[in-house]
Motif scaffolding. Sequence first.
Motif, short mmCIF file in Angstrom:
data_model
loop_
_atom_site.label_atom_id
_atom_site.label_comp_id
_atom_site.label_asym_id
_atom_site.label_seq_id
_atom_site.Cartn_x
_atom_site.Cartn_y
_atom_site.Cartn_z
N GLU A 66 8.29 -2.14 9.18
CA GLU A 66 7.54 -3.28 9.70
C GLU A 66 6.14 -3.37 9.09
O GLU A 66 5.62 -4.48 8.90
N HIS A 67 5.55 -2.25 8.73
CA HIS A 67 4.17 -2.23 8.25
C HIS A 67 4.06 -1.97 6.75
O HIS A 67 2.97 -1.69 6.25
N GLY A 68 5.16 -2.06 6.04
CA GLY A 68 5.11 -1.98 4.58
C GLY A 68 4.73 -0.62 4.03
O GLY A 68 4.14 -0.52 2.94
N ILE A 69 5.05 0.44 4.74
CA ILE A 69 4.74 1.80 4.28
C ILE A 69 5.79 2.25 3.28
O ILE A 69 7.00 2.11 3.53
N GLN A 70 5.36 2.77 2.13
CA GLN A 70 6.30 3.14 1.07
C GLN A 70 6.58 4.64 1.00
O GLN A 70 7.52 5.05 0.34
N MET A 71 5.76 5.46 1.69
CA MET A 71 5.98 6.90 1.65
C MET A 71 5.60 7.52 2.99
O MET A 71 4.57 7.19 3.57
N ILE A 72 6.47 8.41 3.45
CA ILE A 72 6.22 9.17 4.68
C ILE A 72 6.09 10.64 4.30
O ILE A 72 6.92 11.18 3.55
N VAL A 73 5.06 11.29 4.81
CA VAL A 73 4.90 12.73 4.66
C VAL A 73 5.12 13.34 6.04
O VAL A 73 4.39 13.03 6.98
N SER A 74 6.13 14.18 6.16
CA SER A 74 6.45 14.79 7.46
C SER A 74 6.31 16.30 7.38
O SER A 74 6.38 16.89 6.31
N HIS A 75 6.14 16.90 8.55
CA HIS A 75 6.13 18.37 8.63
C HIS A 75 7.57 18.89 8.70
O HIS A 75 7.99 19.69 7.88
N LEU A 130 12.63 14.73 -0.24
CA LEU A 130 14.01 14.71 0.26
C LEU A 130 14.66 13.35 0.18
O LEU A 130 15.89 13.25 0.16
N ILE A 131 13.88 12.30 0.16
CA ILE A 131 14.42 10.94 0.03
C ILE A 131 13.50 10.16 -0.89
O ILE A 131 12.28 10.24 -0.77
N GLY A 132 14.09 9.42 -1.83
CA GLY A 132 13.30 8.57 -2.71
C GLY A 132 13.16 9.12 -4.10
O GLY A 132 13.82 10.09 -4.49
N SER A 133 12.27 8.50 -4.86
CA SER A 133 12.06 8.85 -6.27
C SER A 133 10.57 9.08 -6.54
O SER A 133 9.73 8.38 -5.98
N PRO A 134 10.24 10.06 -7.41
CA PRO A 134 8.83 10.27 -7.76
C PRO A 134 8.21 9.09 -8.49
O PRO A 134 6.98 8.99 -8.58
N SER A 141 10.07 6.58 0.49
CA SER A 141 10.28 7.98 0.13
C SER A 141 9.78 8.88 1.24
O SER A 141 8.84 8.53 1.97
N VAL A 142 10.40 10.05 1.37
CA VAL A 142 9.99 11.02 2.38
C VAL A 142 9.80 12.38 1.73
O VAL A 142 10.71 12.92 1.10
N TYR A 143 8.60 12.92 1.91
CA TYR A 143 8.29 14.28 1.46
C TYR A 143 8.00 15.12 2.69
O TYR A 143 7.22 14.71 3.55
N SER A 144 8.62 16.30 2.78
CA SER A 144 8.42 17.18 3.93
C SER A 144 7.80 18.49 3.49
O SER A 144 8.24 19.10 2.51
N ALA A 145 6.77 18.92 4.22
CA ALA A 145 6.12 20.21 3.98
C ALA A 145 6.21 21.00 5.28
O ALA A 145 5.49 20.71 6.23
#
Length: 372
Positions: A57-66, A30-34, A96-100
């Motif tokens: 703050e912690h340098g995370i480049q991808m979030i996977v959310s429900h 939903l947000i970002g690029s592959p 980037s954010v991917y939601s499942a």
Amino acid sequence: MATTVGEIVKVLKAWAPLSLKESWDNPGLLIGSPDEPVDKLMVTLDVMMGTVDYAIEHGIQMIVSHHPVIFDGLKSLRTDTYSGRMYQKLLAHHISVYSAHTNLDSADGGVNDVLARLLGLTDLKGLVPVAEDKLYKIAVYVPESHGDAVRQALADAGAGYIGNYSDCSFTAKGEGRFKAHEGTHPFIGEIGQVEKTAEERVETIVPESKLRQTVQAMLAAHPYEEPAYDLYPLKNAGHPFMMGRVGTWPTPEPAMDVLKKIKGLLHRDALSYAGDTDVIVRRVALLGGGGAGFIKLAKDAGAQLYLTGDVKYHDAQEAIRQGIVVADGGHFGTESPVVADLCRRLEQAAEEQQWHITCETDPTSKDMLHYM
């Protein structure tokens, strides 16, 4: 090796195909690029401002959310709103954010299997039918010299499963005939001449979800420029995908004892319920999230107790009418167990794929509802 958002998305889609989503849902990237690189990943139930600030703050480049970070269609993107500021931060920091969402609810090993495992349920069955992975038969003609290679490629791609048996196929030997024309590069024979060669017809069964990758694997292993193969849709029942689970409680006991154990397992400050708590519970139905609409289905499935979230007053009335105990473990409480499990699976996938990534669960994640 380094990896990208797109490679991680491929794994997530294999676990929870987007074809399993409900029509009203909005899972996916939903947000970002592959193409964005990833070496730090975080899994969460909800993407909130605290989640985003922690990721930055912690340098995370991808979030996977429900739950999808974007659910309804956007008509504006203003940075003076809560969501607008959040999207601005995510994009500015290339997160980037991917939601499942509902696809993970119905997937094997998803939200409801994790919840059932936490409760110690056995002899699991699905509760709400969602979809069926239709079956196909693939038949391919291959020279005898490459029969084993093609059979192995089909099996490695996911074809040939019948129940708990794998690598199932049938082979018949025969004679293949063909004539190569100008511009071709035949593996066997000469251009302009009819060639006869010993071939095998290899056939096996493949689910629709793996049909494309199976055909690609077969073509890659086949020595011919133009392999001859057939695909047949089958009437055989395919694998059913279901929301919710029904299973056997570890030891038959009064519902009140079961409720107390569920409260502890879900770490709930409060657990609301309705129904006769003296009843002996042998079978438990569950559906993570908001599943109060399936109380009758849980009763019909033979459960004495149904665990879900978002139970309203009239849902409690329905449970009493149906003669089943309903327990409200909360939307957060019944879905949050999948977060740690999904992170664990991603770490395992990273090890198998030799990705140099780390995965953590969102330490800012919390129930939106509080109790006094």
